[in-house]
Design a protein around this motif. Structure first.
Motif, PDB file in Angstrom:
ATOM      1  N   GLN A  36       0.825  -1.208   0.000  1.00  0.00           N
ATOM      2  CA  GLN A  36       0.000   0.000   0.000  1.00  0.00           C
ATOM      3  C   GLN A  36       0.860   1.258   0.000  1.00  0.00           C
ATOM      4  OE1 GLN A  36      -3.111   0.245   2.934  1.00  0.00           O
ATOM      5  NE2 GLN A  36      -3.867  -1.805   2.435  1.00  0.00           N
ATOM      6  N   ARG A  37       1.908   1.258   0.816  1.00  0.00           N
ATOM      7  CA  ARG A  37       2.789   2.437   0.864  1.00  0.00           C
ATOM      8  C   ARG A  37       3.475   2.667  -0.487  1.00  0.00           C
ATOM      9  NH1 ARG A  37       4.006   0.284   5.897  1.00  0.00           N
ATOM     10  NH2 ARG A  37       5.954  -0.612   5.153  1.00  0.00           N
ATOM     11  N   MET A  38       3.847   1.585  -1.155  1.00  0.00           N
ATOM     12  CA  MET A  38       4.546   1.715  -2.440  1.00  0.00           C
ATOM     13  C   MET A  38       3.646   2.293  -3.529  1.00  0.00           C
ATOM     14  SD  MET A  38       7.021  -1.676  -2.698  1.00  0.00           S
ATOM     15  CE  MET A  38       6.000  -2.291  -3.968  1.00  0.00           C
ATOM     16  N   VAL A  39       2.366   1.932  -3.511  1.00  0.00           N
ATOM     17  CA  VAL A  39       1.492   2.329  -4.614  1.00  0.00           C
ATOM     18  C   VAL A  39       0.485   3.420  -4.262  1.00  0.00           C
ATOM     19  CG1 VAL A  39       1.715   0.074  -5.721  1.00  0.00           C
ATOM     20  CG2 VAL A  39      -0.199   0.490  -4.170  1.00  0.00           C
ATOM     21  N   TRP A  40       0.447   3.874  -3.021  1.00  0.00           N
ATOM     22  CA  TRP A  40      -0.578   4.814  -2.556  1.00  0.00           C
ATOM     23  C   TRP A  40      -0.716   6.037  -3.466  1.00  0.00           C
ATOM     24  CZ3 TRP A  40      -4.178   4.055   1.087  1.00  0.00           C
ATOM     25  CH2 TRP A  40      -4.937   5.150   1.490  1.00  0.00           C
ATOM     26  N   ASN A  41       0.378   6.649  -3.856  1.00  0.00           N
ATOM     27  CA  ASN A  41       0.325   7.867  -4.668  1.00  0.00           C
ATOM     28  C   ASN A  41       0.462   7.612  -6.162  1.00  0.00           C
ATOM     29  OD1 ASN A  41      -0.049   9.824  -2.596  1.00  0.00           O
ATOM     30  ND2 ASN A  41       2.069   9.454  -1.981  1.00  0.00           N
ATOM     31  N   MET A  42       0.529   6.356  -6.564  1.00  0.00           N
ATOM     32  CA  MET A  42       0.640   6.031  -7.988  1.00  0.00           C
ATOM     33  C   MET A  42      -0.715   6.182  -8.666  1.00  0.00           C
ATOM     34  SD  MET A  42       2.834   2.648  -8.667  1.00  0.00           S
ATOM     35  CE  MET A  42       4.517   2.497  -8.165  1.00  0.00           C
ATOM     36  N   PRO A  43      -0.708   6.715  -9.889  1.00  0.00           N
ATOM     37  CA  PRO A  43      -1.964   6.745 -10.634  1.00  0.00           C
ATOM     38  C   PRO A  43      -2.343   5.327 -11.054  1.00  0.00           C
ATOM     39  CG  PRO A  43      -0.175   7.642 -11.959  1.00  0.00           C
ATOM     40  CD  PRO A  43       0.390   7.354 -10.607  1.00  0.00           C
ATOM     41  N   LEU A  44      -3.623   5.118 -11.214  1.00  0.00           N
ATOM     42  CA  LEU A  44      -4.124   3.793 -11.555  1.00  0.00           C
ATOM     43  C   LEU A  44      -3.508   3.271 -12.848  1.00  0.00           C
ATOM     44  CD1 LEU A  44      -6.018   1.465 -10.901  1.00  0.00           C
ATOM     45  CD2 LEU A  44      -7.843   2.720 -12.075  1.00  0.00           C
ATOM     46  N   TRP A  45      -3.314   4.136 -13.841  1.00  0.00           N
ATOM     47  CA  TRP A  45      -2.763   3.669 -15.120  1.00  0.00           C
ATOM     48  C   TRP A  45      -1.392   3.036 -14.940  1.00  0.00           C
ATOM     49  CZ3 TRP A  45       1.864   5.403 -16.887  1.00  0.00           C
ATOM     50  CH2 TRP A  45       2.333   6.625 -16.398  1.00  0.00           C
ATOM     51  N   ARG A  46      -0.589   3.574 -14.036  1.00  0.00           N
ATOM     52  CA  ARG A  46       0.761   3.031 -13.812  1.00  0.00           C
ATOM     53  C   ARG A  46       0.683   1.662 -13.130  1.00  0.00           C
ATOM     54  NH1 ARG A  46       5.158   1.227 -15.088  1.00  0.00           N
ATOM     55  NH2 ARG A  46       6.926   1.530 -13.735  1.00  0.00           N
ATOM     56  N   VAL A  47      -0.191   1.532 -12.156  1.00  0.00           N
ATOM     57  CA  VAL A  47      -0.354   0.259 -11.457  1.00  0.00           C
ATOM     58  C   VAL A  47      -0.877  -0.798 -12.425  1.00  0.00           C
ATOM     59  CG1 VAL A  47      -1.562  -0.913  -9.582  1.00  0.00           C
ATOM     60  CG2 VAL A  47      -0.662   1.388  -9.238  1.00  0.00           C
ATOM     61  N   LEU A  48      -1.773  -0.400 -13.315  1.00  0.00           N
ATOM     62  CA  LEU A  48      -2.288  -1.345 -14.304  1.00  0.00           C
ATOM     63  C   LEU A  48      -1.183  -1.820 -15.250  1.00  0.00           C
ATOM     64  CD1 LEU A  48      -5.722   0.290 -15.159  1.00  0.00           C
ATOM     65  CD2 LEU A  48      -5.281  -1.716 -13.720  1.00  0.00           C
TER      66      LEU A  48
END
Length: 70
Positions: A36-48
């Motif tokens: 959660q800490r790693m991806v909290w501020n990532m935009p959804l497109w990047r996580v996808l």
């Protein structure tokens, strides 16, 4: 939920109770605080983009549809 053309952050998704439940159901790794800490501020497109390596496209599309309906 408005995903703002996949520019919404993971933190915004996890702050929405229904969307959070859906995300945890489809991506159990999001339950881990370190993830959660790693991806909290990532935009959804990047996580996808990152998820494409381990999650089938049909599951990604299904999750996006469920999040839009949340």
């Amino acid at each position: 939920m408005d995903l703002m053309d996949n520019r919404v952050t993971v933190g915004q998704i996890l702050s929405h109770p229904r969307a959070r439940a859906l995300a945890f159901e489809e991506v159990p790794a999001l339950r881990k605080p370190k993830i959660q800490r790693m991806v909290w501020n990532m935009p959804l497109w990047r996580v996808l983009q990152l998820a494409q390596d381990w999650m089938p496209a049909y599951r990604i599309r299904a999750l996006l549809q469920k999040l839009r309906e949340a």
